[in-house]
Design a protein around this motif. Structure first.
Motif, PDB file in Angstrom:
ATOM      1  N   UNK A  87       0.810  -1.216   0.000  1.00 48.53           N
ATOM      2  CA  UNK A  87       0.000   0.000   0.000  1.00 48.53           C
ATOM      3  C   UNK A  87       0.850   1.276   0.000  1.00 48.53           C
ATOM      4  N   UNK A  88       1.881   1.309   0.825  1.00 50.72           N
ATOM      5  CA  UNK A  88       2.683   2.534   0.964  1.00 50.72           C
ATOM      6  C   UNK A  88       3.936   2.503   0.098  1.00 50.72           C
ATOM      7  N   UNK A  89       4.772   1.493   0.284  1.00 48.83           N
ATOM      8  CA  UNK A  89       6.108   1.523  -0.317  1.00 48.83           C
ATOM      9  C   UNK A  89       6.054   1.341  -1.827  1.00 48.83           C
ATOM     10  N   UNK A  90       5.435   0.260  -2.283  1.00 49.22           N
ATOM     11  CA  UNK A  90       5.452   0.010  -3.726  1.00 49.22           C
ATOM     12  C   UNK A  90       4.590   1.003  -4.510  1.00 49.22           C
ATOM     13  N   UNK A  91       3.538   1.486  -3.897  1.00 49.83           N
ATOM     14  CA  UNK A  91       2.688   2.461  -4.578  1.00 49.83           C
ATOM     15  C   UNK A  91       3.050   3.907  -4.221  1.00 49.83           C
ATOM     16  N   UNK A  92       4.055   4.080  -3.370  1.00 48.25           N
ATOM     17  CA  UNK A  92       4.604   5.404  -3.041  1.00 48.25           C
ATOM     18  C   UNK A  92       3.502   6.393  -2.644  1.00 48.25           C
ATOM     19  N   UNK A  93       2.678   5.993  -1.706  1.00 48.73           N
ATOM     20  CA  UNK A  93       1.609   6.880  -1.237  1.00 48.73           C
ATOM     21  C   UNK A  93       2.167   7.845  -0.201  1.00 48.73           C
ATOM     22  N   UNK A  94       1.955   9.131  -0.450  1.00 47.12           N
ATOM     23  CA  UNK A  94       2.441  10.146   0.475  1.00 47.12           C
ATOM     24  C   UNK A  94       1.331  10.539   1.455  1.00 47.12           C
ATOM     25  N   UNK A  95       1.569  11.597   2.221  1.00 42.84           N
ATOM     26  CA  UNK A  95       0.611  11.992   3.256  1.00 42.84           C
ATOM     27  C   UNK A  95      -0.735  12.379   2.668  1.00 42.84           C
ATOM     28  N   UNK A  96      -0.731  13.119   1.576  1.00 43.40           N
ATOM     29  CA  UNK A  96      -1.990  13.518   0.962  1.00 43.40           C
ATOM     30  C   UNK A  96      -2.757  12.311   0.456  1.00 43.40           C
ATOM     31  N   UNK A  97      -2.054  11.322  -0.095  1.00 44.32           N
ATOM     32  CA  UNK A  97      -2.712  10.112  -0.581  1.00 44.32           C
ATOM     33  C   UNK A  97      -3.407   9.365   0.548  1.00 44.32           C
ATOM     34  N   UNK A  98      -2.708   9.229   1.677  1.00 42.55           N
ATOM     35  CA  UNK A  98      -3.287   8.485   2.801  1.00 42.55           C
ATOM     36  C   UNK A  98      -4.499   9.218   3.367  1.00 42.55           C
ATOM     37  N   UNK A  99      -4.392  10.530   3.548  1.00 45.54           N
ATOM     38  CA  UNK A  99      -5.521  11.278   4.088  1.00 45.54           C
ATOM     39  C   UNK A  99      -6.701  11.279   3.119  1.00 45.54           C
ATOM     40  N   UNK A 119      -7.441   8.693   1.082  1.00 42.96           N
ATOM     41  CA  UNK A 119      -8.043   7.359   1.162  1.00 42.96           C
ATOM     42  C   UNK A 119      -8.821   7.163   2.459  1.00 42.96           C
ATOM     43  N   UNK A 120      -8.307   7.695   3.566  1.00 39.92           N
ATOM     44  CA  UNK A 120      -8.958   7.511   4.869  1.00 39.92           C
ATOM     45  C   UNK A 120      -9.720   8.805   5.198  1.00 39.92           C
ATOM     46  N   UNK A 121     -10.820   8.981   4.489  1.00 41.56           N
ATOM     47  CA  UNK A 121     -11.531  10.249   4.554  1.00 41.56           C
ATOM     48  C   UNK A 121     -12.289  10.462   5.852  1.00 41.56           C
ATOM     49  N   UNK A 122     -12.420   9.442   6.710  1.00 39.83           N
ATOM     50  CA  UNK A 122     -13.090   9.661   7.999  1.00 39.83           C
ATOM     51  C   UNK A 122     -12.266  10.561   8.907  1.00 39.83           C
ATOM     52  N   UNK A 123     -10.980  10.733   8.606  1.00 38.84           N
ATOM     53  CA  UNK A 123     -10.132  11.611   9.425  1.00 38.84           C
ATOM     54  C   UNK A 123     -10.546  13.068   9.251  1.00 38.84           C
ATOM     55  N   UNK A 124     -10.944  13.430   8.042  1.00 36.57           N
ATOM     56  CA  UNK A 124     -11.350  14.819   7.812  1.00 36.57           C
ATOM     57  C   UNK A 124     -12.843  15.044   7.995  1.00 36.57           C
ATOM     58  N   UNK A 125     -13.583  13.971   8.247  1.00 30.73           N
ATOM     59  CA  UNK A 125     -15.035  14.087   8.408  1.00 30.73           C
ATOM     60  C   UNK A 125     -15.365  14.772   9.729  1.00 30.73           C
ATOM     61  N   UNK A 126     -16.151  15.819   9.674  1.00 29.09           N
ATOM     62  CA  UNK A 126     -16.502  16.585  10.861  1.00 29.09           C
ATOM     63  C   UNK A 126     -18.009  16.539  11.117  1.00 29.09           C
ATOM     64  N   UNK A 127     -18.549  15.336  11.000  1.00 30.09           N
ATOM     65  CA  UNK A 127     -19.969  15.136  11.250  1.00 30.09           C
ATOM     66  C   UNK A 127     -20.260  15.027  12.732  1.00 30.09           C
ATOM     67  N   UNK A 128     -21.268  14.256  13.111  1.00 30.13           N
ATOM     68  CA  UNK A 128     -21.730  14.137  14.484  1.00 30.13           C
ATOM     69  C   UNK A 128     -20.586  13.793  15.427  1.00 30.13           C
ATOM     70  N   UNK A 129     -20.491  14.580  16.499  1.00 29.69           N
ATOM     71  CA  UNK A 129     -19.483  14.323  17.520  1.00 29.69           C
ATOM     72  C   UNK A 129     -18.115  14.878  17.196  1.00 29.69           C
ATOM     73  N   UNK A 130     -17.980  15.578  16.054  1.00 31.72           N
ATOM     74  CA  UNK A 130     -16.654  16.056  15.669  1.00 31.72           C
ATOM     75  C   UNK A 130     -16.628  17.559  15.423  1.00 31.72           C
TER      76      UNK A 130
END
Length: 870
Positions: A503-515, A517-528
């Protein structure tokens, strides 16, 4: 039976000093991961430090702040308090390192006046990378020199237990592989220290994670069993009142992860201050108003320990002058030099798969407090060198991120953060909260956009510890929040090494790529919800930068919908700072100085350099006002750009940054330092034989491939410039020149095709025609069979089958007493070294053993050196 070197009484304090020697930061990253896994194991997870098969306990939970991780409590073992301290480079730890053991710690008696035994020394956890030609990194050079001092007592580390993990690359060969770590371990044992476990070895080429895959095996098979022997002697009872919790760098007083456990606190200051600092829209933020002083302090922390220092008019200060304090050194002297690109041209054929650039910069100032830049002034006091750098030195460049990447990164952050991208921030650093952050303290005044552009390494690949920390910010109110949290935890664990590699090394995913893909980190819905302006003071209940003490109660809270929002303070604790990149200098300071002088005297600012890129002498400042103070430096830069196996595009940060700079642009200013390279022993003594006027006493053989020719060009042109200075140009017309077979400069150069990537070929051909350079080329794709430099070197001048070839090598070293310098990729450098050893061994009585001894003697004299990279 003798006690384990780690054994200590159950009531003794469990103290660990964690130190590293690193150039790129990987050893520090290994330390970061090791501490978390060690503390998690020490917390009593599963009742022991190792699981049934000796591996790392990988249940995914962080270290318990109460010393009772999952499976702990009554069924667990008492660990007492584990205190992690140190957490720095060896040189930063300084004198404390040499006061850990020996006579200074034991004293004359075993007990003090009250009859108590002195506390045992801490466990030393060391992580050592190898750099250059099997050398110790710059962050440990001073410590290493002191370790080698003959005045150091033989029992200086008597009784000190240590565990060492060495980082390296097997492709460099068995002698250079993890050499710094091996030498350090051996020296510590000589000084009385005791290895708590076997030395660990991390190979860059190991599958599914490189050195980190080897690190996990070493932790599970060696370090944790050793820690079990030291700390695991318990009765299976619950911790007593006298025994504290497991303490890590991020542990809060109450055992949780509160906001004040983060190493940064960021707040928005008045918007009036933001507008007042926009002075020149053409300048960068780090050059503006009151921002400049804060950025300067941040950049200064990236200065290589061995970088040269320069006086007011950019003359290089001698080390003797610094030691004698004739040239005082202050904090401002750590700030970078400032250069402006004056030549940026492609030197590979159009349409060729590799874009390689010849870049020349005019260094005309250094960064100061007020405006981000400082021009060279009129004069210096004594104690300076005549030349600004030496042939074969290295330029250390501090790049910036492209605006497009910064915009993309902002787009995957919570809106509460990204909406304030252009507000002025006050960033307070609290170093006592965490020593594991992979960033230097950020500028104390900046905007988020400026910090992301010039300071944060957004293109780096997030480490497994980063993914573990990010898992605490997945919003369970998001439809996939809990699943994403579990995926991030799985990616961070030893059992997920293969998945992380894919996921990371062979596909060279940087910080923007990870954030992204894992969009719940930026989600500011209920409780956030985050209140306006709350950029770093909100309650942080999830993972911090290193998440060493994320307890079960906290992670369970996430599952129940009490997720922790990603605040700016948490973001700044996660992001790594940009590490400077090192480029071998391709220019000769004497050659450029001579060409510049010739151009000035002839009234021709374009100069003359054999019809190549040297034609732009750099004597013209580009503003129509003639020469400006300063000096030039040239680089040969291969732009890293490509696509992964699945078609994801990627590019290198620094090479793309340099390639993007427009010549003589007012807005593009490069931050850099100059440091010594591997070829400081270049022979420059003229021949004493009157029949060899214009020749050198010691001939030089240079072997390189690709951009490895850069430092070799510097060496050859330096010798040419000094030859011309002493004897005139001495360039005979074609047909009357001396035979290049007798030349005292020899270059063996390899590339793919003469017509595509023959770097500086016009220069080499011209020098060869003049008889001042013997040239042996290896164009690997210009014939049916592949021809590489090691074969060209072996076959040059023939050689009988009994001798094994290598006649050129043997004649150069054994008959002419010549020097050899090798530069390029690690595999090429290893193959060339093997050819040299084989050629010399075939002619020496002791065979290859004598050949290696001879090369070691040459290395000590500076007449054999290798500069290789992966």
């Amino acid at each position: 039976m003798a006690a384990s070197p780690l054994s200590s009484s159950s009531s003794s304090p469990r103290v660990v000093d964690v130190l590293w020697a690193t150039e790129s930061g990987r050893a520090r990253a290994c330390a970061r991961r090791t501490v978390r896994l060690l503390l998690r194991a020490a917390s009593g997870s599963g009742g022991g430090l190792v699981d049934g098969d000796g591996g790392v306990d990988g249940d995914g939970d962080g270290c318990s702040a109460e010393g009772e991780g999952r499976g702990g409590g009554a069924g667990g073992r008492s660990r007492g308090k584990v205190e992690v301290r140190g957490m720095s480079s060896l040189d930063d730890f300084g004198d404390r390192f040499f006061s850990l053991g020996g006579r200074r710690r034991r004293g004359e008696g075993a007990e003090d006046e009250e009859g108590d035994c002195p506390p045992p020394p801490p466990l030393l956890l060391l992580f050592a990378s190898t750099t250059g030609d099997a050398e110790v990194p710059s962050t440990a050079l001073n410590t290493w020199r002191r370790l080698l001092s003959k005045s150091l007592p033989s029992d200086a580390f008597d009784g000190v237990p240590f565990a060492l993990f060495a980082l390296g690359d097997r492709s460099y060969g068995p002698d250079a592989y993890c050499a710094a770590g091996r030498k350090m371990a051996a020296r510590l044992v000589q000084l009385g220290a005791t290895a708590a476990c076997k030395v660990g070895y991390g190979d860059d080429g190991s599958p599914n994670g490189g050195v980190f895959a080897d690190l996990d095996r070493w932790i599970g098979e060696e370090l944790l069993p050793a820690a079990e022997r030291r700390w695991g002697a318990g009765s299976g009872r619950e911790p007593g009142p006298e025994e504290g919790p497991v303490a890590g760098p991020d542990a809060a007083e109450d055992g949780g992860l509160a906001e004040d456990s983060l190493p940064y606190e960021a707040t928005i200051v008045s918007s009036d201050e933001t507008s007042s600092n926009v002075q020149n829209p053409m300048s960068h933020e780090w050059q503006r108003g009151c921002f400049a002083a804060h950025y300067r302090r941040h950049f200064a922390r990236s200065r290589p320990a061995d970088a040269y220092r320069y006086g007011k008019c950019l003359t290089r200060t001698t080390q003797q002058a610094i030691e004698e304090k004739r040239q005082p050194v202050g904090e401002a002297d750590d700030a970078p030099l400032l250069g402006r690109v004056i030549v940026n041209e492609r030197i590979t054929a159009e349409g060729w798969m590799q874009d390689t650039r010849h870049v020349r910069m005019r260094v005309a100032g250094r960064m100061n407090d007020s405006s981000g830049g400082q021009s060279a002034s009129a004069s210096d006091d004594g104690g300076t060198e005549a030349l600004p750098y030496r042939a074969g030195d290295v330029a250390t460049i501090l790049p910036s991120n492209p605006p497009s990447l910064v915009e993309r990164f902002l787009s995957v952050l919570p809106e509460s953060i990204s909406s304030a991208a252009d507000e002025t921030l006050s960033v307070k650093h609290r170093p006592h909260r965490s020593n594991l952050t992979l960033s230097h303290p950020w500028p104390e005044r900046c905007t988020l956009r400026g910090l992301l552009t010039h300071c944060a390494d957004l293109q780096s690949l997030p480490e497994r510890e980063d993914l573990f920390a990010l898992s605490g910010y997945c919003n369970p109110s998001h439809a996939e929040g809990n699943d994403q949290r579990e995926k991030l935890i799985s990616l961070s664990e030893p059992a997920g090494a293969a998945l992380y590699g894919d996921y990371i090394i062979r596909e060279k995913r940087n910080w923007a790529d990870v954030l992204y893909d894992f969009d719940s980190i930026r989600y500011e819905g209920r409780g956030r919800e985050v209140e306006d302006g709350d950029m770093g003071n909100g309650e942080v209940g999830g993972a911090s930068n290193d998440d060493l003490t994320n307890d079960e109660e906290t992670t369970d809270g996430l599952a129940e919908g009490e997720g922790a929002p990603l605040t700016l303070s948490a973001l700044l604790s996660l992001l790594p700072s940009i590490s400077p990149r090192h480029f071998s200098i391709a220019s000769s300071p004497s050659y450029l100085k001579r060409r510049s002088s010739e151009a000035t005297s002839a009234g021709d600012s374009e100069g003359d350099a054999d019809g190549n890129s040297e034609g732009d002498s750099g004597a013209d400042s580009g503003d129509g006002k003639g020469a400006e103070p300063g000096w030039d430096v040239e680089l040969c830069v291969a732009v890293a750009k490509g696509a992964t196996s699945r078609g994801r595009p990627y590019e290198g940060l620094c090479s793309s940054y340099l390639a993007s700079l427009a010549p003589r642009s007012e807005g593009d200013v490069v931050r850099l330092w100059i440091r010594p390279g591997s070829f400081a022993g270049l022979p420059l003594e003229p021949s004493g034989d009157p029949t060899r006027r214009g020749s050198y006493e010691t001939p030089v053989l240079c072997v390189g491939a690709g951009t490895g020719v850069a430092p070799l060009r510097s060496l050859i042109l330096e010798r040419e410039a000094r030859r011309e200075r002493e004897n005139g140009a001495s360039r005979a017309p074609d047909g009357e020149s001396q035979s290049s077979q007798q030349a005292d400069n020899v270059l063996v150069f390899g590339c793919r095709k003469r017509s595509a990537d023959y770097y500086y070929g016009d220069e080499w051909d011209a020098l060869s025609r003049s008889g001042r350079l013997r040239l042996v080329n290896a164009f690997s794709r210009d014939q049916a069979h592949k021809l590489y430099v090691q074969r060209a070197l072996r076959e040059a001048d023939g050689g009988t089958d009994d001798e094994g070839g290598g006649a050129l090598i043997a004649r150069h070293v054994l008959e002419r007493g010549g020097a050899i310098y090798v530069a390029g990729g690690s595999k090429m450098a290893r193959a060339v070294r093997e050819e040299i050893v084989e050629a010399l061994g075939a002619r020496l009585e002791g065979g290859e053993r004598d050949a290696k001894r001879l090369l070691n003697r040459m290395k000590r004299r500076g007449t054999f050196a290798v500069e290789a990279w992966s």
